[in-house]
Design an enzyme around this catalytic site. Sequence first.
Site, PDB file in Angstrom:
ATOM      1  N   SER A 151       0.824  -1.215   0.000  1.00  0.00           N
ATOM      2  CA  SER A 151       0.000   0.000   0.000  1.00  0.00           C
ATOM      3  C   SER A 151       0.857   1.264   0.000  1.00  0.00           C
ATOM      4  O   SER A 151       1.994   1.273   0.487  1.00  0.00           O
ATOM      5  CB  SER A 151      -0.908   0.037   1.230  1.00  0.00           C
ATOM      6  OG  SER A 151      -1.705  -1.110   1.289  1.00  0.00           O
TER       7      SER A 151
HETATM    8  N1  SAH Z   1      -0.347  -5.112   4.183  1.00  0.00           N
HETATM    9  C1  SAH Z   1       0.247  -5.466   2.931  1.00  0.00           C
HETATM   10  C2  SAH Z   1      -0.691  -5.206   1.801  1.00  0.00           C
HETATM   11  C3  SAH Z   1      -0.669  -6.336   0.834  1.00  0.00           C
HETATM   12  S1  SAH Z   1      -1.986  -6.341  -0.348  1.00  0.00           S
HETATM   13  C4  SAH Z   1       1.587  -4.788   2.760  1.00  0.00           C
HETATM   14  O1  SAH Z   1       1.908  -3.894   3.566  1.00  0.00           O
HETATM   15  O2  SAH Z   1       2.340  -5.162   1.871  1.00  0.00           O
HETATM   16  C5  SAH Z   1      -3.193  -7.368   0.458  1.00  0.00           C
HETATM   17  C6  SAH Z   1      -2.766  -8.741   0.856  1.00  0.00           C
HETATM   18  O3  SAH Z   1      -3.945  -9.415   1.319  1.00  0.00           O
HETATM   19  C7  SAH Z   1      -2.209  -9.604  -0.262  1.00  0.00           C
HETATM   20  O4  SAH Z   1      -0.950 -10.104   0.134  1.00  0.00           O
HETATM   21  C8  SAH Z   1      -3.213 -10.722  -0.422  1.00  0.00           C
HETATM   22  O5  SAH Z   1      -2.657 -11.968  -0.789  1.00  0.00           O
HETATM   23  C9  SAH Z   1      -3.822 -10.770   0.970  1.00  0.00           C
HETATM   24  N2  SAH Z   1      -5.146 -11.400   1.023  1.00  0.00           N
HETATM   25  C10 SAH Z   1      -6.195 -11.279   0.171  1.00  0.00           C
HETATM   26  N3  SAH Z   1      -7.224 -12.050   0.549  1.00  0.00           N
HETATM   27  C11 SAH Z   1      -6.828 -12.681   1.694  1.00  0.00           C
HETATM   28  C12 SAH Z   1      -7.436 -13.622   2.569  1.00  0.00           C
HETATM   29  N4  SAH Z   1      -8.679 -14.088   2.373  1.00  0.00           N
HETATM   30  N5  SAH Z   1      -6.726 -14.055   3.634  1.00  0.00           N
HETATM   31  C13 SAH Z   1      -5.458 -13.620   3.875  1.00  0.00           C
HETATM   32  N6  SAH Z   1      -4.824 -12.734   3.079  1.00  0.00           N
HETATM   33  C14 SAH Z   1      -5.497 -12.269   2.002  1.00  0.00           C
END
Ligand code: SAH
Length: 209
Positions: A60
Amino acid sequence: MTSERTRERLIQRLREQGISNEKVLDTLRVTPRHIFLDEALAHRAYEDCALPIGFEQTLSQPYIVARMTELVLAHGSAEKVLEIGTGSGYQTAVLAQLVSKVYSVERIRPLQEKARRRLNLMQLRNVQLRYADGFAGWPSQSPFDVIISTAAPASIPQAFYEQLRVGGRLVTPVGESQQELQVVTRTEQGWQVNSIEPVRFVPLKAGVC
Ligand code: SAH
């Protein structure tokens, strides 16, 4: 330009965008965002933009990380925090420096493994990672003071409501093509929803892979 100066410029920009919690700003200043990116993108780490981390996922934008972290810390204690979507581990690292214990769930194994290495590199010992579908929250560790989701569900999963302690808060994007950041507070009577601002997140997806 030195890394220190580019980091300082980012903090200045976050202030201009309305981030005012000094603890949050200090934490972003000292957290090495470049180690949470692949080498080819590391030189862009202190720009205020979202960056790809593979598997169609993104780290993000710093403004959003700062804003959500401010909301995590906004009212009352935030000792025990559940993060849905570990991704690169950057938001996890920021939280781990500000709260007592972070539990973080990720559904894509290689992302989780990289995040684990980076969190170890930073010697953050108050983080527990879990490879699972975040739709279920983390029942055995609940209730939480705060749940933060960094992926957007179309509507809020039941487990998120249930795993908040009374007085606890959920910070999450909600929606599909149109999304908004919401803060949901659990009260004795039920759940109170506050809309914060329009946002754009990757979707919360069911299952693991
Ligand atoms: N907080 C992260 C943002 C990553 S984007 C950072 O700082 O890099 C969102 C993340 O949510 C992705 O890695 C994706 O794989 C994860 N995600 C999406 N659906 C999910 C689920 N049902 N359970 C766990 N993780 C999930």
